[in-house]
Design a protein around this motif. Structure first.
Motif, PDB file in Angstrom:
ATOM      1  N   LEU A  34      70.075  13.093  19.214  1.00 12.88           N
ATOM      2  CA  LEU A  34      69.920  13.206  17.769  1.00 12.88           C
ATOM      3  C   LEU A  34      70.184  14.653  17.399  1.00 12.88           C
ATOM      4  CD1 LEU A  34      68.955  11.594  15.257  1.00 12.88           C
ATOM      5  CD2 LEU A  34      66.656  12.406  15.785  1.00 12.88           C
ATOM      6  N   VAL A  35      71.070  14.897  16.433  1.00  9.96           N
ATOM      7  CA  VAL A  35      71.405  16.265  16.032  1.00  9.96           C
ATOM      8  C   VAL A  35      71.244  16.419  14.525  1.00  9.96           C
ATOM      9  CG1 VAL A  35      72.976  16.695  17.963  1.00  9.96           C
ATOM     10  CG2 VAL A  35      73.885  15.739  15.831  1.00  9.96           C
ATOM     11  N   ALA A  36      70.995  17.661  14.118  1.00 14.23           N
ATOM     12  CA  ALA A  36      70.794  17.940  12.698  1.00 14.23           C
ATOM     13  C   ALA A  36      71.424  19.281  12.344  1.00 14.23           C
ATOM     14  CB  ALA A  36      69.312  17.949  12.367  1.00 14.23           C
ATOM     15  N   VAL A  40      67.631  22.516   9.163  1.00  9.24           N
ATOM     16  CA  VAL A  40      66.569  21.508   9.114  1.00  9.24           C
ATOM     17  C   VAL A  40      65.378  22.045   9.909  1.00  9.24           C
ATOM     18  CG1 VAL A  40      65.920  19.200   9.917  1.00  9.24           C
ATOM     19  CG2 VAL A  40      68.111  19.547   8.771  1.00  9.24           C
ATOM     20  N   ASN A  41      64.199  22.016   9.302  1.00  8.01           N
ATOM     21  CA  ASN A  41      62.992  22.565   9.936  1.00  8.01           C
ATOM     22  C   ASN A  41      62.345  21.628  10.941  1.00  8.01           C
ATOM     23  OD1 ASN A  41      63.104  25.009   8.522  1.00  8.01           O
ATOM     24  ND2 ASN A  41      62.106  24.084   6.749  1.00  8.01           N
ATOM     25  N   THR A  42      62.657  20.348  10.884  1.00  9.86           N
ATOM     26  CA  THR A  42      62.063  19.366  11.789  1.00  9.86           C
ATOM     27  C   THR A  42      62.671  19.524  13.178  1.00  9.86           C
ATOM     28  OG1 THR A  42      61.741  17.853   9.952  1.00  9.86           O
ATOM     29  CG2 THR A  42      61.707  16.892  12.162  1.00  9.86           C
ATOM     30  N   ARG A  43      61.833  19.564  14.189  1.00 10.42           N
ATOM     31  CA  ARG A  43      62.306  19.716  15.570  1.00 10.42           C
ATOM     32  C   ARG A  43      62.081  18.469  16.406  1.00 10.42           C
ATOM     33  NH1 ARG A  43      64.667  23.123  13.335  1.00 10.42           N
ATOM     34  NH2 ARG A  43      64.278  25.337  13.423  1.00 10.42           N
ATOM     35  N   GLN A  44      61.213  17.557  15.899  1.00 11.77           N
ATOM     36  CA  GLN A  44      60.875  16.361  16.647  1.00 11.77           C
ATOM     37  C   GLN A  44      60.577  15.230  15.671  1.00 11.77           C
ATOM     38  OE1 GLN A  44      57.345  16.876  19.013  1.00 11.77           O
ATOM     39  NE2 GLN A  44      57.984  15.314  20.464  1.00 11.77           N
ATOM     40  N   VAL A 142      74.963  23.000  15.667  1.00 12.76           N
ATOM     41  CA  VAL A 142      74.014  21.926  15.368  1.00 12.76           C
ATOM     42  C   VAL A 142      72.780  22.102  16.250  1.00 12.76           C
ATOM     43  CG1 VAL A 142      75.773  20.252  14.648  1.00 12.76           C
ATOM     44  CG2 VAL A 142      75.036  20.310  17.032  1.00 12.76           C
ATOM     45  N   GLN A 143      71.670  21.541  15.815  1.00 15.20           N
ATOM     46  CA  GLN A 143      70.462  21.585  16.631  1.00 15.20           C
ATOM     47  C   GLN A 143      70.091  20.182  17.103  1.00 15.20           C
ATOM     48  OE1 GLN A 143      66.570  22.089  14.886  1.00 15.20           O
ATOM     49  NE2 GLN A 143      67.439  21.988  12.819  1.00 15.20           N
ATOM     50  N   VAL A 144      69.532  20.109  18.287  1.00 14.89           N
ATOM     51  CA  VAL A 144      69.068  18.839  18.825  1.00 14.89           C
ATOM     52  C   VAL A 144      67.642  18.595  18.338  1.00 14.89           C
ATOM     53  CG1 VAL A 144      68.486  17.580  20.931  1.00 14.89           C
ATOM     54  CG2 VAL A 144      70.547  19.001  20.858  1.00 14.89           C
ATOM     55  N   ILE A 145      67.400  17.396  17.851  1.00 12.35           N
ATOM     56  CA  ILE A 145      66.067  16.969  17.431  1.00 12.35           C
ATOM     57  C   ILE A 145      65.541  16.039  18.519  1.00 12.35           C
ATOM     58  CG2 ILE A 145      64.711  15.752  15.671  1.00 12.35           C
ATOM     59  CD1 ILE A 145      66.059  18.196  14.517  1.00 12.35           C
TER      60      ILE A 145
END
Length: 148
Positions: A34-36, A40-44, A142-145
């Motif tokens: 899952l990437v964002a 986006v401040n959500t990490r999980q 991108v960041q991984v969630i």
């Protein structure tokens, strides 16, 4: 005669879906993450929350920021694996939910992308965006969630 019997036994086992001795090597599929968008401040996310976001029932991140969902085509193998493995639903179930909202006027379908390269680009450049990628397509844009 013995060779023919062994060949017949092997054929029966294969047709029954049973592995033969010595054929335990199975190709490992690349994990789908899952990437964002990086802002986006959500990490999980919990699986139920992720499922609600991809079903277009939840339209904001937990902190209230608007979410923009990107998906691959229903027939894309990565989309099918993401839906089944990460969301625990079939792609056609997601499509039914999207169609129901679009036709009833209560919501919209997610944005579709052609391939994972476009998915990475759109998620990286769209505030609030979420999508999914195989590990090889990840980069620092991108960041991984993580999902629990």
């Amino acid at each position: 005669m013995l060779r023919l019997s062994l060949l017949a036994l092997a054929s029966v086992l294969l047709l029954a879906g049973l592995p033969l001795a010595g054929t335990t090597a199975v190709a490992q599929e690349t994990p789908i993450l899952l990437v964002a968008h990086p802002d986006v401040n959500t990490r999980q996310l919990k699986r139920d929350t992720t499922r609600a976001i991809f079903a277009m029932r939840q339209r904001t991140w937990p902190d209230g920021q608007a979410v923009r969902v990107f998906v691959l085509d229903n027939n894309h193998p990565v989309h099918a694996r993401f839906a089944k493995e990460q969301l625990a639903v079939y792609p056609h179930q997601l499509q039914l939910a999207w169609d129901r909202m679009v036709f009833s006027g209560t919501g919209q379908a997610p944005d579709r992308v052609r391939d994972q390269a476009e998915m990475r680009e759109r998620v990286a450049t769209t505030p609030g965006a979420v999508g999914y990628l195989e590990r090889e397509y990840l980069d620092d844009r991108v960041q991984v969630i993580s999902m629990e």
